[in-house]
Enzyme design. Structure first.
Site, short mmCIF file in Angstrom:
data_model
loop_
_atom_site.label_atom_id
_atom_site.label_comp_id
_atom_site.label_asym_id
_atom_site.label_seq_id
_atom_site.Cartn_x
_atom_site.Cartn_y
_atom_site.Cartn_z
N HIS A 28 10.24 41.35 7.57
CA HIS A 28 9.73 40.12 8.16
C HIS A 28 10.71 38.97 8.05
O HIS A 28 10.50 37.93 8.67
CB HIS A 28 8.41 39.71 7.51
CG HIS A 28 7.28 40.65 7.74
ND1 HIS A 28 6.91 41.08 9.00
CD2 HIS A 28 6.44 41.25 6.89
CE1 HIS A 28 5.88 41.89 8.90
NE2 HIS A 28 5.58 42.02 7.62
N CYS A 50 14.15 42.85 10.40
CA CYS A 50 14.10 43.47 11.73
C CYS A 50 15.08 42.74 12.65
O CYS A 50 15.14 41.51 12.65
CB CYS A 50 12.68 43.35 12.27
SG CYS A 50 12.50 43.69 14.01
N HIS A 78 1.42 34.44 8.41
CA HIS A 78 2.13 35.72 8.39
C HIS A 78 3.55 35.51 7.84
O HIS A 78 4.21 34.53 8.19
CB HIS A 78 2.19 36.30 9.81
CG HIS A 78 2.65 37.71 9.86
ND1 HIS A 78 3.97 38.06 9.77
CD2 HIS A 78 1.95 38.86 9.98
CE1 HIS A 78 4.08 39.37 9.84
NE2 HIS A 78 2.86 39.89 9.96
N GLU A 80 6.37 36.74 8.57
CA GLU A 80 7.40 36.61 9.60
C GLU A 80 7.45 35.18 10.13
O GLU A 80 8.53 34.60 10.28
CB GLU A 80 7.12 37.58 10.75
CG GLU A 80 8.13 37.48 11.88
CD GLU A 80 7.80 38.40 13.05
OE1 GLU A 80 8.14 38.02 14.18
OE2 GLU A 80 7.22 39.48 12.83
N THR A 119 6.86 38.67 16.47
CA THR A 119 7.19 39.89 17.22
C THR A 119 5.96 40.72 17.61
O THR A 119 6.02 41.45 18.60
CB THR A 119 8.16 40.79 16.44
OG1 THR A 119 7.60 41.10 15.17
CG2 THR A 119 9.52 40.12 16.29
#
Length: 146
Positions: A28, A50, A78, A80, A119
């Protein structure tokens, strides 16, 4: 030796000089300041972020340097999204997840917005939210990489 889980909320462990301790960054991603602190403490970094997330972080960094207001579509809690927010350099960041969030947005008309997405955020909803931002009169630069 061994593996320890380190949370962004807690302090980094101390390491012995030249101990070659490795810190793996989660998929993340993490905020720029977290990555810098890890480097400054002397850890070797294995960046497992990622590639799509890394690209979003780079976009946010680039557009924030240009003075854009950063808009992230996704879940503000979250990991990320938290990490992506940490790549905005001096720019304001707004996280939106639905139409109601855009209705509440009170930026100046013609504000320059760089819009990126978590994402896993639905592409159709991203498109709809971008259209709503444009309709509100914002100078909108969508950068969807999901």
């Amino acid at each position: 030796m061994g593996v320890r889980l380190v949370s962004e909320e807690g302090p980094l462990p101390e390491i012995m000089p030249n101990s070659r301790c490795v810190m793996a960054l989660r998929s993340h991603g993490v905020a720029r300041t977290v990555k810098k602190e890890i480097e400054d403490k002397g850890f070797l970094i294995k960046d497992l972020t990622c590639p799509f997330v890394s690209e979003i972080q780079a976009i946010v960094s680039e557009y924030s340097k240009k003075g854009f207001h950063i808009v992230i579509t996704g879940d503000e809690h979250h990991p990320e999204v938290i990490g992506i927010k940490g790549w905005a350099l001096g720019s304001e960041v707004t996280v939106i997840k639905c139409e109601d969030d855009i209705e509440k947005l009170t930026l100046k008309r013609n504000s320059k917005l760089c819009v990126v997405s978590q994402t896993t955020f639905r592409a159709d909803l991203f498109k709809k939210l971008v259209e709503m931002l444009i309709q509100k009169g914002y100078d909108t630069y969508p950068q969807n990489k999901s």
